[in-house]
Design a protein around this motif. Structure first.
Motif, mmCIF file in Angstrom:
data_model
loop_
_atom_site.group_PDB
_atom_site.id
_atom_site.type_symbol
_atom_site.label_atom_id
_atom_site.label_comp_id
_atom_site.label_asym_id
_atom_site.label_seq_id
_atom_site.Cartn_x
_atom_site.Cartn_y
_atom_site.Cartn_z
ATOM 1 N N PHE A 14 0.830 -1.197 0.000
ATOM 2 C CA PHE A 14 0.000 0.000 0.000
ATOM 3 C C PHE A 14 0.870 1.254 0.000
ATOM 4 C CE2 PHE A 14 -2.490 3.226 2.261
ATOM 5 C CZ PHE A 14 -3.599 3.256 1.443
ATOM 6 N N ALA A 15 1.963 1.216 0.776
ATOM 7 C CA ALA A 15 2.855 2.379 0.831
ATOM 8 C C ALA A 15 3.476 2.640 -0.532
ATOM 9 C CB ALA A 15 3.948 2.157 1.873
ATOM 10 N N SER A 16 3.872 1.580 -1.235
ATOM 11 C CA SER A 16 4.532 1.823 -2.514
ATOM 12 C C SER A 16 3.527 2.058 -3.636
ATOM 13 C CB SER A 16 5.476 0.674 -2.865
ATOM 14 O OG SER A 16 4.973 -0.544 -2.418
ATOM 15 N N ARG A 17 2.312 1.520 -3.499
ATOM 16 C CA ARG A 17 1.329 1.712 -4.565
ATOM 17 C C ARG A 17 0.572 3.024 -4.388
ATOM 18 N NH1 ARG A 17 -1.774 3.237 -7.082
ATOM 19 N NH2 ARG A 17 -3.379 2.464 -8.469
ATOM 20 N N ALA A 18 0.030 3.237 -3.193
ATOM 21 C CA ALA A 18 -0.856 4.388 -2.999
ATOM 22 C C ALA A 18 -0.139 5.559 -2.322
ATOM 23 C CB ALA A 18 -2.068 3.975 -2.177
ATOM 24 N N GLY A 19 0.708 5.240 -1.302
ATOM 25 C CA GLY A 19 1.392 6.304 -0.575
ATOM 26 C C GLY A 19 2.262 7.150 -1.491
ATOM 27 N N SER A 20 3.009 6.461 -2.368
ATOM 28 C CA SER A 20 3.922 7.205 -3.246
ATOM 29 C C SER A 20 3.138 8.115 -4.184
ATOM 30 C CB SER A 20 4.783 6.233 -4.042
ATOM 31 O OG SER A 20 3.962 5.393 -4.794
ATOM 32 N N SER A 21 1.981 7.655 -4.679
ATOM 33 C CA SER A 21 1.258 8.500 -5.630
ATOM 34 C C SER A 21 0.625 9.695 -4.920
ATOM 35 C CB SER A 21 0.211 7.683 -6.386
ATOM 36 O OG SER A 21 -0.875 7.412 -5.569
ATOM 37 N N VAL A 22 0.221 9.505 -3.659
ATOM 38 C CA VAL A 22 -0.304 10.645 -2.897
ATOM 39 C C VAL A 22 0.784 11.693 -2.705
ATOM 40 C CG1 VAL A 22 -1.027 11.337 -0.589
ATOM 41 C CG2 VAL A 22 -2.166 9.455 -1.724
ATOM 42 N N THR A 23 1.997 11.224 -2.330
ATOM 43 C CA THR A 23 3.106 12.156 -2.154
ATOM 44 C C THR A 23 3.401 12.903 -3.450
ATOM 45 O OG1 THR A 23 4.064 10.646 -0.558
ATOM 46 C CG2 THR A 23 5.490 12.364 -1.400
ATOM 47 N N ALA A 24 3.424 12.155 -4.555
ATOM 48 C CA ALA A 24 3.737 12.783 -5.846
ATOM 49 C C ALA A 24 2.687 13.835 -6.186
ATOM 50 C CB ALA A 24 3.786 11.717 -6.934
ATOM 51 N N GLU A 25 1.414 13.497 -5.934
ATOM 52 C CA GLU A 25 0.338 14.415 -6.284
ATOM 53 C C GLU A 25 0.451 15.716 -5.484
ATOM 54 O OE1 GLU A 25 -3.363 12.559 -5.653
ATOM 55 O OE2 GLU A 25 -4.455 13.867 -7.024
ATOM 56 N N ILE A 26 0.586 15.555 -4.152
ATOM 57 C CA ILE A 26 0.647 16.751 -3.303
ATOM 58 C C ILE A 26 1.924 17.533 -3.578
ATOM 59 C CG2 ILE A 26 0.674 17.589 -0.933
ATOM 60 C CD1 ILE A 26 -1.037 15.280 -0.132
ATOM 61 N N GLY A 27 3.040 16.797 -3.780
ATOM 62 C CA GLY A 27 4.309 17.465 -4.055
ATOM 63 C C GLY A 27 4.235 18.281 -5.335
ATOM 64 N N LEU A 28 3.639 17.715 -6.376
ATOM 65 C CA LEU A 28 3.527 18.444 -7.639
ATOM 66 C C LEU A 28 2.584 19.622 -7.519
ATOM 67 C CD1 LEU A 28 3.615 15.796 -10.451
ATOM 68 C CD2 LEU A 28 5.068 17.778 -10.142
ATOM 69 N N MET A 29 1.500 19.446 -6.727
ATOM 70 C CA MET A 29 0.601 20.573 -6.492
ATOM 71 C C MET A 29 1.346 21.717 -5.832
ATOM 72 S SD MET A 29 -2.935 19.059 -5.143
ATOM 73 C CE MET A 29 -4.103 18.271 -6.202
ATOM 74 N N LYS A 30 2.273 21.330 -4.914
ATOM 75 C CA LYS A 30 3.045 22.363 -4.243
ATOM 76 C C LYS A 30 4.018 23.000 -5.225
ATOM 77 C CE LYS A 30 5.711 23.243 -0.107
ATOM 78 N NZ LYS A 30 6.572 22.682 0.921
ATOM 79 N N ALA A 31 4.664 22.177 -6.060
ATOM 80 C CA ALA A 31 5.661 22.687 -7.000
ATOM 81 C C ALA A 31 5.016 23.616 -8.018
ATOM 82 C CB ALA A 31 6.353 21.526 -7.699
ATOM 83 N N THR A 32 3.787 23.300 -8.429
ATOM 84 C CA THR A 32 3.122 24.164 -9.399
ATOM 85 C C THR A 32 2.278 25.236 -8.707
ATOM 86 O OG1 THR A 32 1.391 22.491 -9.536
ATOM 87 C CG2 THR A 32 3.061 22.464 -11.249
ATOM 88 N N GLU A 33 2.496 25.400 -7.419
ATOM 89 C CA GLU A 33 1.891 26.472 -6.615
ATOM 90 C C GLU A 33 0.369 26.421 -6.596
ATOM 91 O OE1 GLU A 33 3.789 29.949 -8.151
ATOM 92 O OE2 GLU A 33 5.389 29.754 -6.681
ATOM 93 N N GLN A 34 -0.179 25.213 -6.732
ATOM 94 C CA GLN A 34 -1.637 25.086 -6.645
ATOM 95 C C GLN A 34 -2.105 25.255 -5.212
ATOM 96 O OE1 GLN A 34 -3.467 21.757 -8.721
ATOM 97 N NE2 GLN A 34 -1.598 21.513 -9.903
#
Lengths: 264, 156
Positions: A111-131
């Protein structure tokens, strides 16, 4: 020489300082998350959407790996048990190891590698694109709108996934033991039922997977929220999510096991 | 993806999860078999309980009728006090005999109840008077050796 020692000590101090600061922020973040959860529950479809992304989309990998773990346990267990003439205890072996340990732990790691990583990527990218900043500007709280639904989606889906993993594993053990090898079916199930206790084994496994769900989801949303808003920063945050989640799961598993299965 | 389809999938997911939990509880675990709804407590004193464990089965005629709920040491009589949770459907006579037995050669230990002929039944909290302790293998062997030795060489 003295200068070098000073710089080493200063570096060490900075590191300790940084990690303590991060820990403090994580604790504050967790409290904030719980405070804004009420707001996010008022728009429950956000959480349901996250349940779909972290739960439903993890179904396949959980079910398939559960089946294979059960198959392997059945084969290896039979191999050893038949030496002592007690191959009927195969059901006990498969069911106990899955409900107590393997189910929650392996499902948690997957679950950590399937779902946790994608949540981190999503939020991280939202932060990077200043959403996230843009949301704040529009008076939409990103904690309530983005972080809390993802956290609760993970917390709810994790115990369900672990239960599916265990059930699938028991089915795999049954498939190998009873269908292919020919262990007596009645003995397989009845010995299993005689020694697997609902409260002691099944319920404790569910509690474990719930705790792992909280740990993994918290790490995933926190690493995303705290990531450095660059491509490299996000990729590093995802790595940290997977590594920290795995360590947290294994360490928590030890602690919980020593609480739950002591002595009896 | 529209919201209805999303809800459908999530509902499907939750349903499988609950089905898996039910499978674990009913088919893998013993929730259906031996979790008694109503129980009453009996106590029994033993000189030696051997390897008896809390949650161990209490059987009568081979049928599980209850579980061991507590094991204590009585510092006054130096005996073990075992509390049993017996299924409320079953009543046992006052002169029931409780013994600690072993299932199989190396299996787990359980308490066997042999019903007597008394017309009065044991009530909640009663003490089972007649008990037999666990057989400790070392004692059995030493007894056997002792007998052999006392028989001595004159038996030849």
């Amino acid at each position: 020489m003295a200068k070098r020692i000073v710089s080493v000590v200063a570096g060490l101090g900075r590191r300790v300082n940084d990690s303590l600061q991060r820990l403090g922020f994580a604790a504050r973040f967790f409290v904030m998350l719980l405070v804004y959860s009420g707001q996010s529950f008022r728009r429950i479809h956000l959480t349901i959407r996250e349940l779909f992304f972290s739960g439903v989309l993890s179904l396949l990998i959980i079910l398939v790996s559960g089946l294979f773990v059960g198959l392997v346990l059945g084969l290896q267990g039979y191999e050893t048990l038949q030496r002592y003439g007690s191959s009927e205890a195969l059901g006990v072996l498969v069911a106990l190891s899955l409900t107590r340990e393997l189910g929650p732990v392996i499902a948690g790691l997957l679950f950590a590698s399937r779902a946790g990583s994608s949540v981190t990527a999503e939020i991280g990218l939202m932060k990077a694109t200043e959403q996230l900043t843009a949301m704040d500007m529009m008076a939409v709280n990103p904690m309530a709108r983005i972080v809390a639904p993802r956290f609760w989606g993970g917390v709810i889906s994790m115990p369900l996934l672990a239960a599916m993993f265990s059930a699938m594993g028991v089915f795999g053990g049954y498939l190998i033991g009873v269908v292919f090898i020919g262990v007596d079916e009645g003995a397989f199930w009845s010995q299993m039922q005689a020694s697997v206790d609902f409260h002691h084994d099944v319920l404790n496994g569910v509690i474990k997977s719930f705790v792992f769900g909280i740990a993994v989801s918290l790490i995933a949303v926190f690493e995303g929220y705290d990531s450095i808003p660059t491509a490299e920063g996000v990729s590093r945050a995802i790595t940290r999510t997977v590594v920290n989640s795995a360590l947290a799961i294994l360490a928590l598993d030890f602690v919980l096991t020593s609480f739950m299965f002591r002595g009896i | 993806m529209n919201r209805k389809l999303l809800d459908l999938w999530v509902g499907f997911f939750v349903a499988i999860g609950i089905a898996a939990l039910l499978f674990l509880a009913l088919k893998v675990g013993n929730l259906s078999a031996s979790n008694f709804l109503e129980t009453y407590q009996l106590a029994a004193k033993f000189d030696n309980i051997g390897g008896l464990k809390v949650r161990g089965p209490v059987k009568s005629a081979g049928v599980v009728v209850g579980r061991v709920s507590e094991i204590r040491f009585d510092p006054k009589t130096y005996e073990a006090v075992v509390t049993l949770n017996i299924d409320a459907r079953y009543q046992f006579p006052k002169d029931t005999f409780a013994s600690i037995l072993t299932s199989g050669l190396l299996g787990e230990q359980y308490i066997g109840l042999d019903a007597g002929g008394d017309e009065k039944m044991l009530k909640v909290g009663d003490l089972i008077a007649k008990t037999q302790s666990a057989v400790v293998l070392e004692k059995l062997i030493s007894q056997f050796m002792f007998n052999k030795a006392s028989d001595g060489p004159d038996k030849k």
